[in-house]
Design an enzyme around this catalytic site. Structure first.
Site, short mmCIF file in Angstrom:
data_model
loop_
_atom_site.label_atom_id
_atom_site.label_comp_id
_atom_site.label_asym_id
_atom_site.label_seq_id
_atom_site.Cartn_x
_atom_site.Cartn_y
_atom_site.Cartn_z
N ARG A 58 0.84 -1.20 0.00
CA ARG A 58 0.00 0.00 0.00
C ARG A 58 0.88 1.24 0.00
NH1 ARG A 58 1.79 1.87 3.92
NH2 ARG A 58 0.57 3.75 3.69
N GLY A 59 0.21 2.42 -0.11
CA GLY A 59 0.97 3.67 -0.26
C GLY A 59 1.10 3.91 -1.76
N ALA A 60 0.82 5.16 -2.18
CA ALA A 60 0.70 5.44 -3.62
C ALA A 60 1.92 5.00 -4.44
CB ALA A 60 0.38 6.92 -3.81
N ASP A 249 -2.17 10.80 -2.24
CA ASP A 249 -2.48 9.74 -3.21
C ASP A 249 -2.71 10.31 -4.60
OD1 ASP A 249 -3.24 8.49 -0.47
OD2 ASP A 249 -2.98 6.85 -1.90
N ASN A 259 -5.80 12.33 0.11
CA ASN A 259 -4.93 11.52 0.99
C ASN A 259 -5.83 10.78 1.99
OD1 ASN A 259 -2.24 10.65 1.79
ND2 ASN A 259 -2.56 11.82 3.66
O1 MRU Z 1 -4.84 3.22 1.99
P1 MRU Z 1 -3.36 3.46 2.02
O2 MRU Z 1 -2.70 2.92 3.24
O3 MRU Z 1 -2.69 2.99 0.75
O4 MRU Z 1 -3.21 5.04 2.05
C1 MRU Z 1 -1.94 5.60 1.98
C2 MRU Z 1 -1.92 7.08 2.10
O5 MRU Z 1 -2.92 7.72 2.22
C3 MRU Z 1 -0.57 7.73 1.98
O6 MRU Z 1 -0.53 8.92 2.71
C4 MRU Z 1 -0.29 8.05 0.50
O7 MRU Z 1 -0.48 6.93 -0.31
C5 MRU Z 1 1.10 8.55 0.30
S1 MRU Z 1 2.32 7.29 0.48
C6 MRU Z 1 3.81 8.00 0.18
#
Ligand code: MRU
Length: 363
Positions: A58-60, A249, A259
């Site tokens: 996970r994480g963009a 995101d 986000n």
């Molecule tokens: O649902 P997730 O855990 O994938 O959400 C992640 C976020 O909201 C992060 O802040 C975003 O992806 C940035 S990661 C560098």
């Protein structure tokens, strides 16, 4: 100086969310952290889709990188196909992977980059196209490391000794290739011996702040204090927070930011208490084709994530539930966007385009 060197070394040995080793794809299963630290080998596009959907990875930026590698799985057995059919198979897989999560634009961006690379190879043998695709995925991964490092360098200028910094969700090493976006400035400052105290919002419903941010900061000895999401206003009102940094995101062309759910609330609180609110992100998160935040699709996830906490039921059966995974922070609440090209300040529509002119032109 020696201690700073040690700290910097520790920072660069943070956990890796995604690894491509000798043609095999491994992800750190983030649903099990911090109880278990296990890597899972990914063997098919379907498995990668499922891992992204279920937030094992996970994480963009991390899902973009995983998507790019994921495309390679299965394709290596198809190099006997004609180039046209091979590219057709690639496009089918890219469309499929893109359905795993709709909000983070990095997934779409990385998949599109892979498809573009293949199309540029038209006329070549499928084995050659496959090799180009491997190179492209490795480039996406490697480029992200450099982007995160630069974001860290620019963001570290905002951090002074003794500061309290609040963050939400996890935009650290686990969410990217290395270092993170929101956490990168903190790691760089920490590596240089700057003392900070990080407040990590736990980030209901899936607790990325508690499980992931608190864990990875602890790994390298950053002073971290975990708080529940609803404690943020109180902690800020006590004068304990000098700076807020979160990830993104998707950033729309006007600077509105999608986000993790709860980010907008934090931005509103920060405005009330006059605390600078920064968003850290690489260019791969900026979507010039989306004019404003209201056009961004917000992922709605399963009700069980809200009615349960782990395996424990926390709500009466049958209760109505909403579970939007992200929210949109209006650009006017954002002090600056920390990017690899420096800190972008308002007005975002013109300043983002100026900073990323050639990228904006392509969209
Ligand atoms: O649902 P997730 O855990 O994938 O959400 C992640 C976020 O909201 C992060 O802040 C975003 O992806 C940035 S990661 C560098």
């Amino acid at each position: 100086m020696a201690a700073d060197g040690q700290r910097m070394k520790a920072v660069f040995s943070l956990p890796r969310s995604v690894r491509w080793v000798s043609g095999e794809l491994y992800i750190l299963d983030q649903t099990q952290i911090p109880s278990h630290i296990v890597e899972e080998r990914q063997q098919s596009v379907e498995q990668v889709w499922d891992s992204i959907k279920r937030l094992k990875v996970r994480g963009a930026p991390a899902i973009g990188i995983t998507g790019a590698y994921g495309l390679l799985l299965g394709l290596k057995d198809m190099t006997g196909l004609s180039a046209d059919r091979f590219i057709g198979e690639l496009e089918r897989r890219a469309d499929f992977l893109n359905t795993a999560r709709p909000t983070a634009v990095n997934l779409k961006w990385a998949l599109a980059r892979m498809v573009k690379r293949a199309r540029e190879c038209k006329g070549k043998d499928s084995t050659i196209i496959y090799n180009h695709l491997v190179e492209e995925a490795l480039q996406i991964h490697d480029e992200d490391k450099k982007l995160c490092r630069r974001i860290g360098e620019h963001g570290a200028k905002l951090i002074d000794n003794g500061m309290g910094i609040l963050t939400h969700c996890n935009a650290g090493a686990l969410a990217v290739s290395e270092l993170g976006t929101a956490l990168a400035p903190i790691y760089i400052a920490h590596g240089r011996g700057v003392r900070v105290r990080v407040y990590a919002d736990e980030t209901r419903p899936l607790l990325q702040g508690a499980r992931l941010t608190a864990w990875e900061l602890q790994q390298v000895g950053v002073n971290v204090t975990l708080i529940c999401d609803n404690m943020a206003a109180h902690i800020i009102s006590q004068g304990l927070v000098n700076l807020i940094i979160v990830g993104a995101d998707r950033v729309a062309a006007n600077g509105d930011v999608a986000n993790k759910i709860g980010t907008m609330g934090l931005a509103i609180i920060s405005r009330h208490f006059s605390i600078p609110f920064y968003v850290a992100c690489p260019y791969s998160t900026i979507d010039f084709s989306t004019p404003k935040g209201s056009k961004i699709i917000i992922e709605e996830r399963e009700e069980a994530e809200v009615t349960h906490c782990g395996s424990c039921t926390v709500a009466p059966e049958g209760v109505l539930v909403r579970n939007p995974a992200f929210d949109i922070t209006p650009n006017e609440l954002i002090t600056g966007l920390i990017t690899e090209r420096g800190i972008i300040r308002p007005p975002y529509d013109s300043n983002l385009r100026k900073a990323f002119e050639e990228k904006a032109m392509k969209e």
